[in-house]
Design a protein around this motif. Sequence first.
Motif, short mmCIF file in Angstrom:
data_model
loop_
_atom_site.label_atom_id
_atom_site.label_comp_id
_atom_site.label_asym_id
_atom_site.label_seq_id
_atom_site.Cartn_x
_atom_site.Cartn_y
_atom_site.Cartn_z
N ILE A 79 0.94 -1.26 0.12
CA ILE A 79 -0.03 0.60 0.11
C ILE A 79 0.85 1.43 -0.01
O ILE A 79 1.94 1.28 1.14
N LEU A 80 0.87 2.02 -1.06
CA LEU A 80 1.56 3.64 -1.62
C LEU A 80 0.96 4.67 -1.24
O LEU A 80 0.36 4.81 -2.64
N GLY B 275 0.32 -4.52 -5.91
CA GLY B 275 0.04 -3.56 -4.46
C GLY B 275 -1.23 -3.05 -5.38
O GLY B 275 -1.44 -2.95 -6.18
N HIS B 276 -0.91 -1.30 -4.43
CA HIS B 276 -1.72 -0.47 -5.11
C HIS B 276 -0.68 1.03 -4.18
O HIS B 276 -0.14 1.01 -3.31
N ILE C 21 3.04 7.41 2.55
CA ILE C 21 2.55 6.40 3.80
C ILE C 21 2.64 4.92 2.60
O ILE C 21 2.81 5.31 1.38
N PHE C 22 3.26 4.19 3.72
CA PHE C 22 3.26 3.10 3.19
C PHE C 22 3.12 2.15 4.17
O PHE C 22 2.78 2.23 5.40
N GLY C 23 3.00 0.99 3.65
CA GLY C 23 2.47 -0.41 4.76
C GLY C 23 1.89 -1.41 3.53
O GLY C 23 2.50 -1.14 2.44
N LEU C 24 1.59 -2.36 4.64
CA LEU C 24 1.24 -3.90 3.89
C LEU C 24 -0.14 -4.33 4.01
O LEU C 24 -0.63 -4.08 4.98
#
Length: 350
Positions: free
Chosen positions: A105-106, A139-140, A148-151
């Motif tokens: 998630i970016l 991802g997207h 912002i970043f995560g998984l």
Amino acid sequence: MNSTDIKLTQYSHGAGCGCKIAPKVLDQILQSNFAMPDNNRLLVGNHSKDDAAVFDMQNGQALISTTDFFMPIVDDAYQFGRIASANAISDVYAMGGKPIVAIAILGWPINKISPEVAKRVIEGSRSICMEAGIPLAGGHSIDSPEPIFGLAVNGIVDIKNIKQNNTAQAGNVLFLTKKIGVGILTTAEKKGILRAEHQSLAATQMEQLNKVGEALGNMPGVTAMTDVTGFGLLGHLAEMCEGSNVSAQLNLNKIPLLTNDLKMYIYLQSVPGGTNRNWDSYGGKISFAENIDKNYATALLADPQTSGGLLIAVDANAADEVQDLLQEYGLYNTPIGRTAEQKETLITVL
């Protein structure tokens, strides 16, 4: 400008799990007048405040599904990717499971920060996924005002090994696998008062995977488990106690600290905003022994952690076995407190 010259924390108003919405506010958001349809295969869902959703696969195993993302807590892009990914994968470990796949998630301010920097974030994420033995499978991404970043992460677990945060029992022994003080030290770094010998303490710990969670899932003596993140140690213990209808006692001098200089930083006002939001949400449920420095203890125990350790409730008869396992993994294995029969005060700090 070289990508290594970019200081990511300058582009975000929050940092790491300190971005989390305060528990009291989150409760208001999640209240709903809509009746959710029952699904007898959803073993863990909105009915509890657990780390991930768990869905029965009807073969003796369950699917664990979770997502976590935030704004930079470190300046280095590669390190940010590693920390955000370790933090997201942790929710699977906190349920006693084994991660199997992740997607990214970016959110990226394309007009402010070069795509080359975002590439480094993704590379950091891939490196942690490799350590966890899982693929980063897609991802997207969106153009956003702040980075912002995560998984989103899926895992599997034998149904008999699922660990939840609302199943602790009175008389359990409490363990914490990582040291606390992440929010304090990262705030000190932003303020320019972090000592040279403390520069890498928080980041190094945040990059560590909570792999021991999968092994703890195999232990029947582990009655409840969660990871300690943005609500601080007190907040996540409060969720455990409220969900389990127990109270707890914490021994302040047994809680592992990133450095013994945390008190010095606290009195230099190195306290993140999330600490006060946390305390406003649950401070009325906490009491302190007379000999405790309340200001220090509050700032320490409500400090938002990012990619924090596992908080584990263990049957007293299994405490030695858990201590041995934590030692095998090179983790802190001294008990930090105990649970007790439910009392008027939810948590007492001794």
